[in-house]
Write a protein that holds these residues in place. Sequence first.
Motif, PDB file in Angstrom:
ATOM      1  N   THR A   1       0.837  -1.202   0.000  1.00 33.37           N
ATOM      2  CA  THR A   1       0.000   0.000   0.000  1.00 33.37           C
ATOM      3  C   THR A   1       0.875   1.257   0.000  1.00 33.37           C
ATOM      4  O   THR A   1       0.445   2.319  -0.413  1.00 33.37           O
ATOM      5  CB  THR A   1      -0.913   0.008   1.231  1.00 33.37           C
ATOM      6  OG1 THR A   1      -0.091  -0.190   2.384  1.00 33.37           O
ATOM      7  CG2 THR A   1      -1.946  -1.091   1.150  1.00 33.37           C
ATOM      8  N   TYR A   2       2.078   1.116   0.511  1.00 32.46           N
ATOM      9  CA  TYR A   2       3.032   2.222   0.409  1.00 32.46           C
ATOM     10  C   TYR A   2       4.439   1.634   0.361  1.00 32.46           C
ATOM     11  O   TYR A   2       4.749   0.669   1.063  1.00 32.46           O
ATOM     12  CB  TYR A   2       2.942   3.165   1.617  1.00 32.46           C
ATOM     13  CG  TYR A   2       4.069   4.169   1.651  1.00 32.46           C
ATOM     14  CD1 TYR A   2       4.054   5.281   0.809  1.00 32.46           C
ATOM     15  CD2 TYR A   2       5.170   3.977   2.473  1.00 32.46           C
ATOM     16  CE1 TYR A   2       5.103   6.189   0.814  1.00 32.46           C
ATOM     17  CE2 TYR A   2       6.226   4.885   2.485  1.00 32.46           C
ATOM     18  CZ  TYR A   2       6.183   5.992   1.653  1.00 32.46           C
ATOM     19  OH  TYR A   2       7.221   6.878   1.631  1.00 32.46           O
ATOM     20  N   ILE A   3       5.247   2.217  -0.491  1.00 37.24           N
ATOM     21  CA  ILE A   3       6.657   1.824  -0.534  1.00 37.24           C
ATOM     22  C   ILE A   3       7.470   3.091  -0.777  1.00 37.24           C
ATOM     23  O   ILE A   3       7.094   3.932  -1.602  1.00 37.24           O
ATOM     24  CB  ILE A   3       6.906   0.765  -1.637  1.00 37.24           C
ATOM     25  CG1 ILE A   3       8.326   0.184  -1.516  1.00 37.24           C
ATOM     26  CG2 ILE A   3       6.699   1.337  -3.023  1.00 37.24           C
ATOM     27  CD1 ILE A   3       8.384  -0.971  -0.554  1.00 37.24           C
ATOM     28  N   SER A   4       8.531   3.277  -0.037  1.00 38.87           N
ATOM     29  CA  SER A   4       9.309   4.514  -0.173  1.00 38.87           C
ATOM     30  C   SER A   4      10.188   4.449  -1.419  1.00 38.87           C
ATOM     31  O   SER A   4      10.450   3.358  -1.943  1.00 38.87           O
ATOM     32  CB  SER A   4      10.170   4.725   1.074  1.00 38.87           C
ATOM     33  OG  SER A   4      11.185   3.755   1.128  1.00 38.87           O
ATOM     34  N   PRO A   5      10.632   5.615  -1.884  1.00 37.45           N
ATOM     35  CA  PRO A   5      11.417   5.643  -3.124  1.00 37.45           C
ATOM     36  C   PRO A   5      12.702   4.825  -3.052  1.00 37.45           C
ATOM     37  O   PRO A   5      13.302   4.546  -4.088  1.00 37.45           O
ATOM     38  CB  PRO A   5      11.742   7.131  -3.299  1.00 37.45           C
ATOM     39  CG  PRO A   5      10.686   7.854  -2.560  1.00 37.45           C
ATOM     40  CD  PRO A   5      10.346   6.982  -1.409  1.00 37.45           C
ATOM     41  N   ALA A   6      13.129   4.473  -1.855  1.00 41.91           N
ATOM     42  CA  ALA A   6      14.371   3.697  -1.748  1.00 41.91           C
ATOM     43  C   ALA A   6      14.248   2.350  -2.424  1.00 41.91           C
ATOM     44  O   ALA A   6      15.250   1.645  -2.601  1.00 41.91           O
ATOM     45  CB  ALA A   6      14.738   3.513  -0.280  1.00 41.91           C
ATOM     46  N   ILE A   7      13.035   1.978  -2.831  1.00 42.35           N
ATOM     47  CA  ILE A   7      12.867   0.701  -3.526  1.00 42.35           C
ATOM     48  C   ILE A   7      13.636   0.710  -4.846  1.00 42.35           C
ATOM     49  O   ILE A   7      13.915  -0.328  -5.445  1.00 42.35           O
ATOM     50  CB  ILE A   7      11.342   0.438  -3.765  1.00 42.35           C
ATOM     51  CG1 ILE A   7      11.107  -1.009  -4.222  1.00 42.35           C
ATOM     52  CG2 ILE A   7      10.800   1.409  -4.785  1.00 42.35           C
ATOM     53  CD1 ILE A   7      11.504  -2.028  -3.198  1.00 42.35           C
ATOM     54  N   ARG A   8      14.016   1.937  -5.261  1.00 40.12           N
ATOM     55  CA  ARG A   8      14.787   2.041  -6.509  1.00 40.12           C
ATOM     56  C   ARG A   8      16.122   1.318  -6.412  1.00 40.12           C
ATOM     57  O   ARG A   8      16.725   1.000  -7.423  1.00 40.12           O
ATOM     58  CB  ARG A   8      15.021   3.520  -6.857  1.00 40.12           C
ATOM     59  CG  ARG A   8      13.760   4.225  -7.330  1.00 40.12           C
ATOM     60  CD  ARG A   8      14.078   5.590  -7.935  1.00 40.12           C
ATOM     61  NE  ARG A   8      12.877   6.212  -8.484  1.00 40.12           N
ATOM     62  CZ  ARG A   8      12.054   6.986  -7.814  1.00 40.12           C
ATOM     63  NH1 ARG A   8      12.314   7.260  -6.541  1.00 40.12           N
ATOM     64  NH2 ARG A   8      10.989   7.507  -8.378  1.00 40.12           N
ATOM     65  N   GLN A   9      16.622   1.088  -5.204  1.00 35.40           N
ATOM     66  CA  GLN A   9      17.891   0.365  -5.060  1.00 35.40           C
ATOM     67  C   GLN A   9      17.782  -1.044  -5.607  1.00 35.40           C
ATOM     68  O   GLN A   9      18.773  -1.678  -5.931  1.00 35.40           O
ATOM     69  CB  GLN A   9      18.348   0.342  -3.591  1.00 35.40           C
ATOM     70  CG  GLN A   9      17.431  -0.362  -2.658  1.00 35.40           C
ATOM     71  CD  GLN A   9      17.806  -0.124  -1.184  1.00 35.40           C
ATOM     72  OE1 GLN A   9      17.980  -1.067  -0.465  1.00 35.40           O
ATOM     73  NE2 GLN A   9      17.945   1.123  -0.780  1.00 35.40           N
ATOM     74  N   LEU A  10      16.511  -1.562  -5.736  1.00 34.88           N
ATOM     75  CA  LEU A  10      16.323  -2.868  -6.357  1.00 34.88           C
ATOM     76  C   LEU A  10      16.075  -2.730  -7.865  1.00 34.88           C
ATOM     77  O   LEU A  10      15.869  -3.717  -8.556  1.00 34.88           O
ATOM     78  CB  LEU A  10      15.128  -3.587  -5.720  1.00 34.88           C
ATOM     79  CG  LEU A  10      15.394  -4.179  -4.332  1.00 34.88           C
ATOM     80  CD1 LEU A  10      14.085  -4.670  -3.723  1.00 34.88           C
ATOM     81  CD2 LEU A  10      16.395  -5.301  -4.405  1.00 34.88           C
ATOM     82  N   GLY A  11      16.045  -1.465  -8.327  1.00 35.97           N
ATOM     83  CA  GLY A  11      15.858  -1.231  -9.761  1.00 35.97           C
ATOM     84  C   GLY A  11      14.409  -1.026 -10.152  1.00 35.97           C
ATOM     85  O   GLY A  11      14.084  -1.038 -11.342  1.00 35.97           O
ATOM     86  N   TYR A  12      13.521  -0.841  -9.192  1.00 33.61           N
ATOM     87  CA  TYR A  12      12.105  -0.648  -9.489  1.00 33.61           C
ATOM     88  C   TYR A  12      11.647   0.695  -8.952  1.00 33.61           C
ATOM     89  O   TYR A  12      12.228   1.227  -7.996  1.00 33.61           O
ATOM     90  CB  TYR A  12      11.267  -1.761  -8.838  1.00 33.61           C
ATOM     91  CG  TYR A  12      11.709  -3.146  -9.214  1.00 33.61           C
ATOM     92  CD1 TYR A  12      11.522  -3.617 -10.522  1.00 33.61           C
ATOM     93  CD2 TYR A  12      12.332  -3.966  -8.289  1.00 33.61           C
ATOM     94  CE1 TYR A  12      11.960  -4.888 -10.866  1.00 33.61           C
ATOM     95  CE2 TYR A  12      12.762  -5.231  -8.633  1.00 33.61           C
ATOM     96  CZ  TYR A  12      12.578  -5.687  -9.923  1.00 33.61           C
ATOM     97  OH  TYR A  12      13.011  -6.930 -10.258  1.00 33.61           O
ATOM     98  N   THR A  13      10.553   1.205  -9.558  1.00 29.92           N
ATOM     99  CA  THR A  13       9.989   2.446  -9.050  1.00 29.92           C
ATOM    100  C   THR A  13       8.955   2.084  -7.987  1.00 29.92           C
ATOM    101  O   THR A  13       8.403   0.968  -7.986  1.00 29.92           O
ATOM    102  CB  THR A  13       9.323   3.247 -10.170  1.00 29.92           C
ATOM    103  OG1 THR A  13       8.204   2.492 -10.650  1.00 29.92           O
ATOM    104  CG2 THR A  13      10.295   3.523 -11.302  1.00 29.92           C
TER     105      THR A  13
END
Lengths: 749, 213
Positions: free
Chosen positions: A315-327
């Motif tokens: 339901t919410y994910i912070s932008p740091a998820i980009r470290q896995l290569g995803y938005t």
Amino acid sequence: MKSSHLVLPSGLPTDDRRPWYARLAAAWRRRLPGRGTPQGGNDAETFYAAMCQAHPQAMWIYDLATLRFLQVNDAAIAQYGYSRDEFLQMSILHVRPDPEPLHPPPTAAPSAACIWEHVCKDGRRLEVDVQGCDLVFQGRAARMVLLRDVSAEQQLKRELAAAMAAEAQAHADLQQVMDRISDGFMALDAQGRFTHANQRAAQLLGLPGGTVLVGRSLDTLRPTPGVSMLADRVATALRHQRPSHCEQRLAADGPWCELRVFPSDRGVTIHLSDVSAQRRAREALRQSERQFRLLAERLPAIIYRAPADATAPCTYISPAIRQLGYTPMQWASGAGPNWAQSLHPDDRMRVADELRTLHATGGELHMNYRLRDHKGQWRHYIDHARAVAQPDGRIEVQGVMVEVTELRRTEQALREAEACQRGLFEAMAEGVLLFDAGQRIVESNTAMTGLSGYAQAELMRMTVPELLRSTEGAAGQYPAEAEMRHKDGHLVPVEISQRPVREGFSVLVLRDVTERRRAEQAVREHKSELTELTERLLAQERETTRYIAQTLHEQVGQQLTVARLRLDATATMHADAMTDALHLECRQLARSLDQAMGEVRSVLHALRPALLEEQGLVAALDNEVRTRSIDPARADVLLELDEDDLGLRWPADVEYAAFMIAREAIVDAQQRSGCTLVRVVLSGDAHSLQLEVIDDGQPAAQVLPAAPLGHLGLVGMRERAVAIGARFEVQYDPVCGRTATLLWLKGKQ
Amino acid sequence: MTDVYVVDDHAMLRDGLAVVLRAAGHHVVGESGDPTVALAEIQRLAPQVLLLDLHLGQRSGFELLTELQRRKVEVQTIVLTMSELPRHVAEAMRLGAMGYMLKGAPSAELLQAIEAVASGRRYLGGVVADLAVQGLTAGDDATALGKLSARERQMAELVVRGKSSAQIGTLLHLSPKTVDSYRSRLMAKLGVADVPALVRFSIRTGLIDADER
């Protein structure tokens, strides 16, 4: 209204006065002619008596001098319970216990009313309104008194006064309470007049201090913005009869106020509270929330909220998820792989179990797992998850995922390094101990076991002081060398190297130096033997030299002299009988003897320092210096000493060694290039000797030139010094040149 | 013929000397290896010449010389010794010896010496003459000047020019004490007793010009 002549019953309605008048008239008519009063009174007196008797209210007449009753009426008898005769036997003091009235009269006139407390026959106490007038009755100065029982009336008055006082107190208390509260409070009636208001209310309205609101209407106040706004609010509330509230700054520089208006049909009640602090707190909270969100967005950690179903999108994910290569959008919308799909297969079962436990038990959980990034690389995460029940009953997982891939790699590297170090630790030939601040041994290597005889487990139960026999280790600092107690009891000399490794822990490296100690002892013994040998050699050399010199002087020299004398005598005595050849042979023999004699003298000079034995070191050095100075082409040699030292003598071996050292130093200096002056400085007393040979020559080359025959050079000088227990040193200074110093102190060998 | 007394701690040498002296017609009135005995006999026998060795075992010939001088014994002494120290030559001369010879010298020289001293003349052996010069005097001026080192010459010039020890020390980077030692040394080498004598020597030898002072 009282009259001194006619007292009418006051308080009676006009109509009720009629029977009294009738009774008064009847009493007057019943008066008999000549009967008069007992004391021969007159008509007035008769009238007073009749009036008293007929008066419906209690009345009496008493003697002013004796205070005794002269007459009482029926109403008084009924009111007080005494019979007429009893009254006439009494004075007014019987019914009036207190000498002073309860309420003194406002004036000092006899007829002035005052309230007395009277006592009835049955003991009842009455509050009586007493009015009187003075008259002459039965020939005495008397007072006629009208008595009205006002007990009930007085009681009512008292109760009324108490009620009014209570009301005033309550009002004052209410005002105090209102003034004490930090909020403003006002009550206005329907006409807009303040019925209640505390000081805080006026203060919040921005009115000057001390402004009294109660009793005033809103439109009489100074028209400040706060007052105007309040008037509008009051009018609106009264009009719509609905409570309202708002936050408003009522004064230009005043605090923010929460204004609550409660209307009723009798007016409005207004509550004002200072909400500046709350507003600041709310603003700070908002700011903090903004910053927190900003921080959360920038944190390298991944913050998430997710349903209990791990396969459902977050339901919410912070932008740091980009470290896995995803938005965040991909991850939250389900367009990309979700969390469950990204889990490492080896971690799935374990993590699923942990999540089930989390859902079942609630609370928090720290999970370690790996997630695959968009490139297929595995990344390590620590997930601090918390199960949170939502208002609708659903369970939501909220957590922070922190990537620890580098940490894991570092840990792995550290483990490998530790394994490597452990290998080195164990492979070290020296014994190694790790001990803590309490000096307890916490680790040791195999070599330590061999060195100490204790097993590692035994060492772990020991402290370093128990192992090392050292008094210096109390503070955790050990000397460079100490002795270690071997398990079998013998002491092992060890060399110690200590180094702190981390807070509170230090490492000791112990090396068995038994062999080295033995070697050092052997070296010391050899050195001692060498020194002794040197001393003996030098003594032997001195003895040998002395012996040779003595032999040359006493034997060879004398023999040669005798031989020469005998040769000469023989040649003289037998000159005539000798052939020419024999004469020639004698002359050759004489020359050989002369040459031998000269060589003997030369050797004697080299072997036996002239004058040393017979005149001492000073004379010998003086002779030596003079001898060495004969050749002007060589460096000058000077002897410097105080005149007081001319006669000094020292032990023979000391003088011999000092002379030989001086001679060696002079010869050495004269051999070196650049030397123009050699100074021999001698000083001392009976207990000490200091000899300095100072020259200005260049320092000796590394490879020393061969010492002249019979000279041992610097080594010989040092050995000669050691042999007499003196100190010898050679110093070179670019300015002062080279100085060879011999210092001998008696008894300091 | 001369009456000779021989003092030497070597009996063999005394015998040899006696042979030579007797062969030459001299009369050896006595001999001894002990100075005390010798002193008594010399006073008793009153020889004309005394042949004296300086090294008498644990004792010294200088003791006997000193005692003879102190007692004013009339005997001409020839020191016959192994020592060639100038200091010994000088000391012997100072104590009244008339001759100084080294052992091993030819017998003829010894006999010449006895003859010389017996007639009241001094006699020094060939080598001993040089030693005496070293011990007592500087010899001739040119020889003495030649024995000075370069710095001793420099020192002599500065002393003659009136420089103090401190001034000379500053100039030559030496301590005043070293300068004093130098001054004593060169004056001893030159055989001068004081600065005026040194000045005269310097002028005489051309070390400085007379006008320079």
